[in-house]
Design a protein around this motif. Structure first.
Motif, PDB file in Angstrom:
ATOM      1  N   LEU A  42       0.855  -1.186   0.000  1.00  0.00           N
ATOM      2  CA  LEU A  42       0.000   0.000   0.000  1.00  0.00           C
ATOM      3  C   LEU A  42       0.893   1.239   0.000  1.00  0.00           C
ATOM      4  O   LEU A  42       0.940   2.028   0.956  1.00  0.00           O
ATOM      5  CB  LEU A  42      -0.929  -0.002   1.214  1.00  0.00           C
ATOM      6  N   HIS A  43       1.622   1.398  -1.092  1.00  0.00           N
ATOM      7  CA  HIS A  43       2.627   2.448  -1.196  1.00  0.00           C
ATOM      8  C   HIS A  43       1.979   3.833  -1.288  1.00  0.00           C
ATOM      9  O   HIS A  43       0.822   3.981  -1.685  1.00  0.00           O
ATOM     10  CB  HIS A  43       3.489   2.217  -2.437  1.00  0.00           C
ATOM     11  N   ASP A  44       2.752   4.855  -0.906  1.00  0.00           N
ATOM     12  CA  ASP A  44       2.326   6.239  -1.059  1.00  0.00           C
ATOM     13  C   ASP A  44       2.837   6.783  -2.380  1.00  0.00           C
ATOM     14  O   ASP A  44       4.030   6.654  -2.700  1.00  0.00           O
ATOM     15  CB  ASP A  44       2.876   7.098   0.086  1.00  0.00           C
ATOM     16  N   ARG A  45       1.950   7.413  -3.144  1.00  0.00           N
ATOM     17  CA  ARG A  45       2.311   8.017  -4.424  1.00  0.00           C
ATOM     18  C   ARG A  45       1.713   9.417  -4.496  1.00  0.00           C
ATOM     19  O   ARG A  45       0.480   9.568  -4.484  1.00  0.00           O
ATOM     20  CB  ARG A  45       1.805   7.181  -5.602  1.00  0.00           C
ATOM     21  N   ILE A  46       2.556  10.425  -4.544  1.00  0.00           N
ATOM     22  CA  ILE A  46       2.119  11.802  -4.677  1.00  0.00           C
ATOM     23  C   ILE A  46       2.612  12.311  -6.023  1.00  0.00           C
ATOM     24  O   ILE A  46       3.819  12.342  -6.299  1.00  0.00           O
ATOM     25  CB  ILE A  46       2.668  12.692  -3.544  1.00  0.00           C
ATOM     26  N   ALA A  47       1.670  12.699  -6.878  1.00  0.00           N
ATOM     27  CA  ALA A  47       1.995  13.091  -8.248  1.00  0.00           C
ATOM     28  C   ALA A  47       1.717  14.573  -8.473  1.00  0.00           C
ATOM     29  O   ALA A  47       0.726  15.121  -7.973  1.00  0.00           O
ATOM     30  CB  ALA A  47       1.182  12.259  -9.239  1.00  0.00           C
ATOM     31  N   TYR A  48       2.610  15.212  -9.232  1.00  0.00           N
ATOM     32  CA  TYR A  48       2.469  16.619  -9.615  1.00  0.00           C
ATOM     33  C   TYR A  48       2.326  16.694 -11.125  1.00  0.00           C
ATOM     34  O   TYR A  48       3.137  16.137 -11.863  1.00  0.00           O
ATOM     35  CB  TYR A  48       3.694  17.419  -9.208  1.00  0.00           C
ATOM     36  N   THR A  49       1.323  17.422 -11.583  1.00  0.00           N
ATOM     37  CA  THR A  49       1.111  17.629 -13.021  1.00  0.00           C
ATOM     38  C   THR A  49       1.151  19.120 -13.308  1.00  0.00           C
ATOM     39  O   THR A  49       0.487  19.916 -12.619  1.00  0.00           O
ATOM     40  CB  THR A  49      -0.241  17.056 -13.466  1.00  0.00           C
TER      41      THR A  49
END
Length: 211
Positions: A190-197
Motif C-alpha cells: 500500500l505504497h504512497d504516491r504523490i503526483a504533480y502535473t
C-alpha cells in the motif's frame, strides 16, 4: 527460493500530501539531499527512457549533473541511440530509485539541448580521461573488439594530450518536467504516491495516486 518468492516489505517512512512541498522541484531537492546524507550509492544515477521512430522504448542509466527550476540536466553523445531518438521525439522519462530509502521519483517531460556554452563549461570540468573517452568513442556504433576501442582512445590521447576540445556531437540535455511523481514504499504494497502535473497556467497540481 523461486524468483516469485523474493519480496521486501517497506517500513521506513510514509508520505502524505502535507509532507510534500507545493513545488515538486523543492520536494525533489529535499529528497535528493536526504539520499546524499544517507550515503545512497550513486544517488545521482537515473534511468533515462526514450522512444524510437518505431514506437519502442529504450532505457539506460545516466548521471544527472544539475537540476533547478529550469529542469533536469545530463550530458552525453548527441549521436548515441538516445540522442538520435531525442532528435525525432524530444520527450523522455527519468527514474530515480533510492532503494536504501525505499523511494522512487518518476519525471516526464520535453527534452531540449542546453547551450553550447554550458556544454563547454561542463566538458572542460571533467577528468581528462573522461574527456578523451568522449572524443574517442563513437557511442552506440559497432566496433570490432575491445583492443580496437582502446586503440581509438590511445589515438585521441596522442593527438590531444591535455588539450581536449569538446566534440560538436557531445553536450547536454535538459528535461523540462511536466509530470513528477514521488513514491514511498509502504507495508503490504500500500505504497504512497504523490503526483504533480504541470497545468497550462504554469502551476503544479498535486494529487495522490492509488498504489
Amino acid at each position: 527460493m523461486s524468483i516469485a518468492d523474493i519480496r521486501t516489505d517497506y517500513t521506513q517512512a510514509d508520505l502524505s500530501e502535507t509532507d510534500t512541498d507545493a513545488d515538486p522541484i523543492v520536494q525533489f531537492s529535499k529528497w535528493f539531499a536526504e539520499a546524499l546524507r544517507a550515503e545512497v550509492p550513486e544517488p545521482n544515477a537515473m534511468g533515462v527512457s526514450t522512444v524510437g521512430e518505431n514506437g519502442r522504448p529504450s532505457s539506460r542509466i545516466l548521471l544527472i549533473k544539475d537540476f533547478d527550476q529550469r529542469g533536469f540536466t545530463w550530458f552525453t553523445n548527441y549521436e548515441s541511440r538516445k540522442g538520435l531518438e531525442l532528435d525525432k521525439n524530444p520527450y523522455a522519462a527519468l527514474l530515480f530509485h533510492w532503494i536504501a530509502l525505499e523511494r522512487e521519483v518518476r519525471i516526464e517531460g520535453r527534452v531540449e539541448k542546453v547551450s553550447a556554452e554550458e556544454s563547454e563549461q561542463y566538458f572542460q570540468s571533467r577528468p581528462i580521461k573522461s574527456r578523451l573517452s568522449a572524443i574517442a568513442s563513437a557511442q552506440s556504433t559497432l566496433i570490432a573488439d575491445r583492443p580496437a576501442l582502446e586503440a581509438q582512445y590511445a589515438q585521441a590521447e596522442a593527438q590531444y594530450g591535455e588539450t581536449t576540445p569538446r566534440p560538436q556531437h557531445w553536450g547536454g540535455y535538459r528535461l523540462k518536467p511536466e509530470y513528477i511523481e514521488f513514491w514511498q514504499g509502504r507495508r503490504s504494497r500500500l505504497h504512497d504516491r504523490i503526483a504533480y502535473t504541470l497545468e497550462k497556467d504554469g502551476q503544479w497540481k498535486r494529487q495522490r495516486l492509488q498504489p
